[in-house]
Scaffold this motif. Structure first.
Motif, PDB file in Angstrom:
ATOM      1  N   ARG A  23      86.142 -34.545   3.859  1.00  0.00           N
ATOM      2  CA  ARG A  23      86.373 -33.213   3.309  1.00  0.00           C
ATOM      3  C   ARG A  23      87.802 -33.119   2.751  1.00  0.00           C
ATOM      4  O   ARG A  23      88.044 -32.504   1.711  1.00  0.00           O
ATOM      5  CB  ARG A  23      86.152 -32.163   4.397  1.00  0.00           C
ATOM      6  N   THR A  44      82.193 -25.695   7.261  1.00  0.00           N
ATOM      7  CA  THR A  44      81.609 -24.377   7.029  1.00  0.00           C
ATOM      8  C   THR A  44      81.390 -23.713   8.388  1.00  0.00           C
ATOM      9  O   THR A  44      81.382 -24.388   9.424  1.00  0.00           O
ATOM     10  CB  THR A  44      80.259 -24.492   6.296  1.00  0.00           C
ATOM     11  N   ALA A  57      78.719 -28.783   0.076  1.00  0.00           N
ATOM     12  CA  ALA A  57      79.293 -27.659   0.812  1.00  0.00           C
ATOM     13  C   ALA A  57      80.439 -27.025   0.032  1.00  0.00           C
ATOM     14  O   ALA A  57      81.003 -27.611  -0.887  1.00  0.00           O
ATOM     15  CB  ALA A  57      79.790 -28.126   2.183  1.00  0.00           C
ATOM     16  N   GLU A  58      80.766 -25.785   0.410  1.00  0.00           N
ATOM     17  CA  GLU A  58      81.909 -25.088  -0.147  1.00  0.00           C
ATOM     18  C   GLU A  58      82.761 -24.573   1.000  1.00  0.00           C
ATOM     19  O   GLU A  58      82.249 -24.006   1.962  1.00  0.00           O
ATOM     20  CB  GLU A  58      81.463 -23.922  -1.040  1.00  0.00           C
ATOM     21  N   LEU A  59      84.079 -24.776   0.901  1.00  0.00           N
ATOM     22  CA  LEU A  59      84.995 -24.417   1.970  1.00  0.00           C
ATOM     23  C   LEU A  59      85.944 -23.311   1.518  1.00  0.00           C
ATOM     24  O   LEU A  59      86.367 -23.284   0.367  1.00  0.00           O
ATOM     25  CB  LEU A  59      85.812 -25.649   2.399  1.00  0.00           C
ATOM     26  N   ASP A  60      86.271 -22.424   2.443  1.00  0.00           N
ATOM     27  CA  ASP A  60      87.217 -21.351   2.147  1.00  0.00           C
ATOM     28  C   ASP A  60      88.643 -21.851   2.333  1.00  0.00           C
ATOM     29  O   ASP A  60      88.944 -22.561   3.300  1.00  0.00           O
ATOM     30  CB  ASP A  60      86.976 -20.158   3.067  1.00  0.00           C
ATOM     31  N   GLU A  77      78.593 -25.394  10.258  1.00  0.00           N
ATOM     32  CA  GLU A  77      78.964 -26.739  10.728  1.00  0.00           C
ATOM     33  C   GLU A  77      79.884 -26.656  11.937  1.00  0.00           C
ATOM     34  O   GLU A  77      79.797 -27.462  12.864  1.00  0.00           O
ATOM     35  CB  GLU A  77      79.649 -27.512   9.608  1.00  0.00           C
ATOM     36  N   THR A  98      87.480 -20.747  -3.094  1.00  0.00           N
ATOM     37  CA  THR A  98      86.401 -21.615  -2.598  1.00  0.00           C
ATOM     38  C   THR A  98      86.600 -23.023  -3.141  1.00  0.00           C
ATOM     39  O   THR A  98      86.810 -23.206  -4.343  1.00  0.00           O
ATOM     40  CB  THR A  98      85.026 -21.077  -3.028  1.00  0.00           C
TER      41      THR A  98
END
Length: 207
Positions: A79, A60, A8-11, A63, A2
């Motif tokens: 980002r 996300t 926000a948190e992105l994979d 989003e 992550t």
């Protein structure tokens, strides 16, 4: 893993070969994700050359449901900038490059224009660099544009963008390829060009 990018948190999927000196961050195009088979194919070629790769979702899931976000180049670039800062924080010694496809190429070029990030090289595959607008003149990182010979509209856009860059660049045309490089051998050719570009420009610097 992550990746925190502000609220926000992105994979993401990070691969760092042993003794890697550089890592390439991937910015996918509209309607795609970190699971893009084309980008994963390119990433594997880079890994075979000893380069690290980070494929991550720029948005996300919530989003991504809003199509306006998919084409918000400023948001996507922000980002990418935050992911780059996160990478610098974890692996400060690694040189960083960007690989962008379609609209992701515009985000990569926009982010590469930030001098504090010290981006070592950029590769655009079937990209829309025109969407980076005036930021193109601020890009000084060595940039390779890869375009399909049958992708005529995008080829014209890349030719115009290359003339605006503030640093060294090269335009490579893959004969017989269309926008998605689905024709036999075309994606392999693009991946080999990207690997050569990154290994040349992300090599450790002398004293």
């Amino acid at each position: 893993m992550t990746i925190p990018v502000g609220p926000a948190e992105l994979d993401g999927d990070l691969v760092l070969p042993e003794e890697a000196e550089a890592v390439v961050l991937f910015a996918h195009g509209s309607g795609s994700s970190r699971r893009s088979p084309r980008n994963r194919f390119v990433a594997e070629r880079l890994q075979q050359a000893g380069l690290g790769t980070l494929l991550f979702d720029l948005l996300t899931p919530i989003e991504a449901d809003d199509r306006a976000n998919v084409f918000d180049i400023f948001l996507l670039a922000e980002r990418l900038v935050r992911a780059t800062q996160w990478m610098h924080g974890r692996h400060e010694r690694l040189r960083i490059g960007y690989f962008g496809a379609s609209t992701g190429a515009a985000a990569a070029l926009w982010a590469a224009a930030a001098p504090e990030l010290r981006i070592g090289a950029v590769v655009s595959r079937g990209g829309r660099p025109d969407l980076a607008g005036e930021r193109l003149t601020e890009v000084t990182a060595p940039t390779l544009f890869i375009v399909g010979g049958h992708d005529e509209v995008v080829l014209d856009l890349n030719q115009r963008a290359e003339r605006l860059l503030g640093g060294p660049s090269q335009l490579a045309v893959i004969p017989g390829a269309t926008h998605l490089f689905e024709e036999p051998g075309t994606l392999e050719a693009a991946a080999d060009l990207a690997r050569e570009w990154f290994t040349d420009h992300l090599a450790p610097q002398g004293p």
